[in-house]
Enzyme design. Structure first.
Site, PDB file in Angstrom:
ATOM      1  CG  ASP A  15      -1.732   1.209   1.391  1.00  0.00           C
ATOM      2  OD1 ASP A  15      -2.316   1.635   0.365  1.00  0.00           O
ATOM      3  OD2 ASP A  15      -1.814   1.766   2.512  1.00  0.00           O
ATOM      4  CE  LYS A  51      -5.160   6.271   9.097  1.00  0.00           C
ATOM      5  NZ  LYS A  51      -4.420   5.898  10.298  1.00  0.00           N
ATOM      6  CB  ALA A 123      -7.635   2.597  -2.773  1.00  0.00           C
ATOM      7  CD  GLU A 177      -3.530  -1.535   3.170  1.00  0.00           C
ATOM      8  OE1 GLU A 177      -3.661  -0.641   4.028  1.00  0.00           O
ATOM      9  OE2 GLU A 177      -3.902  -1.400   1.999  1.00  0.00           O
TER      10      GLU A 177
HETATM   11  C1  BG6 Z   1      -6.018   5.256  -0.213  1.00  0.00           C
HETATM   12  C2  BG6 Z   1      -6.131   6.114   1.015  1.00  0.00           C
HETATM   13  O1  BG6 Z   1      -4.700   4.860  -0.391  1.00  0.00           O
HETATM   14  O2  BG6 Z   1      -6.448   5.965  -1.370  1.00  0.00           O
HETATM   15  C3  BG6 Z   1      -7.509   6.708   1.150  1.00  0.00           C
HETATM   16  O3  BG6 Z   1      -5.828   5.337   2.156  1.00  0.00           O
HETATM   17  C4  BG6 Z   1      -7.900   7.423  -0.134  1.00  0.00           C
HETATM   18  O4  BG6 Z   1      -7.531   7.600   2.244  1.00  0.00           O
HETATM   19  C5  BG6 Z   1      -7.782   6.447  -1.308  1.00  0.00           C
HETATM   20  O5  BG6 Z   1      -9.227   7.924  -0.052  1.00  0.00           O
HETATM   21  C6  BG6 Z   1      -8.183   7.058  -2.641  1.00  0.00           C
HETATM   22  O6  BG6 Z   1      -7.261   8.042  -2.987  1.00  0.00           O
HETATM   23  P1  BG6 Z   1      -7.440   9.104  -4.156  1.00  0.00           P
HETATM   24  O7  BG6 Z   1      -6.106   9.787  -4.149  1.00  0.00           O
HETATM   25  O8  BG6 Z   1      -7.693   8.351  -5.416  1.00  0.00           O
HETATM   26  O9  BG6 Z   1      -8.570   9.996  -3.791  1.00  0.00           O
HETATM   27 MG    MG Z   2      -2.923   3.225   3.386  1.00  0.00          MG
END
Ligand code: BG6
Ligand code: MG
Length: 226
Positions: A15, A51, A123, A177
């Site tokens: 992650d 998260k 993500a 993670e």
């Molecule tokens: C994850 C984070 O890695 O990515 C989250 O832990 C976040 O907090 C998610 O909402 C999505 O990120 P982004 O940058 O695509 O809005």
């Molecule tokens: Mg994370």
């Protein structure tokens, strides 16, 4: 603990936010500002629950927490998510390689030296930008594109894909993670789960490191042999 032996491990699935650098704090700052604006009470529980969730899943959880899940149209939700992302991106601009968590660069070098494969299971659609700011792009040739996912964390899909793109079975991988949703996904993928953060929060992880300096192959092996 799973049956996996340290000798079976061939790759590491990372992650990004909260594991390699403290972008988790930027996500938190930007989401809590939006929650305030929407009149949703912020809490540590909400903060931890967010998260690892995708951008839209995060917004949905915030709205649900405030019993406001039916108050906004899809177009309005898109606007709110974009507003959060714009603020997040302002924070991201300040990132430098000095923001890599202590010991992580050394761990990546150790993995390279020992021939382990690695990939990113984040993500975040902003992961490539963050890796670029950290000057870590060369370490991660393989990054799962979250746009290709059907389901977000805690579903195992992203972790299975992260193993696949480096040609490995999930059982040959350790997933790192900081989020409970992420640890759940790694466990469901049948990878060994390594939590970064508090053992009181990451209770389902196979092992937890509070101090990123302690993440070394020797310490991981010692944990798996316990
Ligand atoms: C994850 C984070 O890695 O990515 C989250 O832990 C976040 O907090 C998610 O909402 C999505 O990120 P982004 O940058 O695509 O809005
Ligand atoms: Mg994370």
């Amino acid at each position: 603990m799973k049956m996996t032996k340290f000798a079976d491990i061939k790759g590491f699935v990372f992650d990004l936010d909260g594991v390699i650098t403290d972008t988790a704090q930027f996500h938190t700052k930007a989401w809590s500002k939006l929650a305030d604006q929407l009149g949703v009470q912020w809490s540590t529980e909400l903060q931890n629950g967010l998260k690892g969730l995708s951008r839209m899943d995060s917004l949905e959880l915030i709205l649900k927490t405030g019993n406001k899940e039916n108050d906004y149209s899809q177009a309005e939700k898109e606007k709110l998510a974009t507003q959060k992302n714009n603020l997040y991106l302002q924070f991201v601009q300040t990132i430098t390689p000095a923001d890599i968590f202590p010991g992580i660069k050394e761990f990546l070098d150790e993995l390279n030296q020992h021939g382990y494969l690695m990939s990113i299971a984040s993500a975040s659609k902003n992961a490539p930008t963050v890796l670029d700011k950290l000057e870590l792009t060369d370490y991660f040739e393989h990054v799962v594109d979250p746009k290709t996912l059907k389901r977000g964390k805690p579903d195992p899909e992203i972790f299975i894909k992260a193993a696949e793109i480096i040609g490995l079975k999930p059982e040959q991988c350790i997933g790192l993670e900081d989020a409970t949703a992420g640890i759940a996904g790694i466990n469901a993928a049948n990878e060994v789960s390594l939590g970064v953060g508090s053992p009181d929060v990451l209770t389902e992880a196979d092992m937890v490191f509070e101090d990123t300096n302690k993440i070394t192959l020797a310490n991981i092996e010692a944990n798996m042999n316990k």
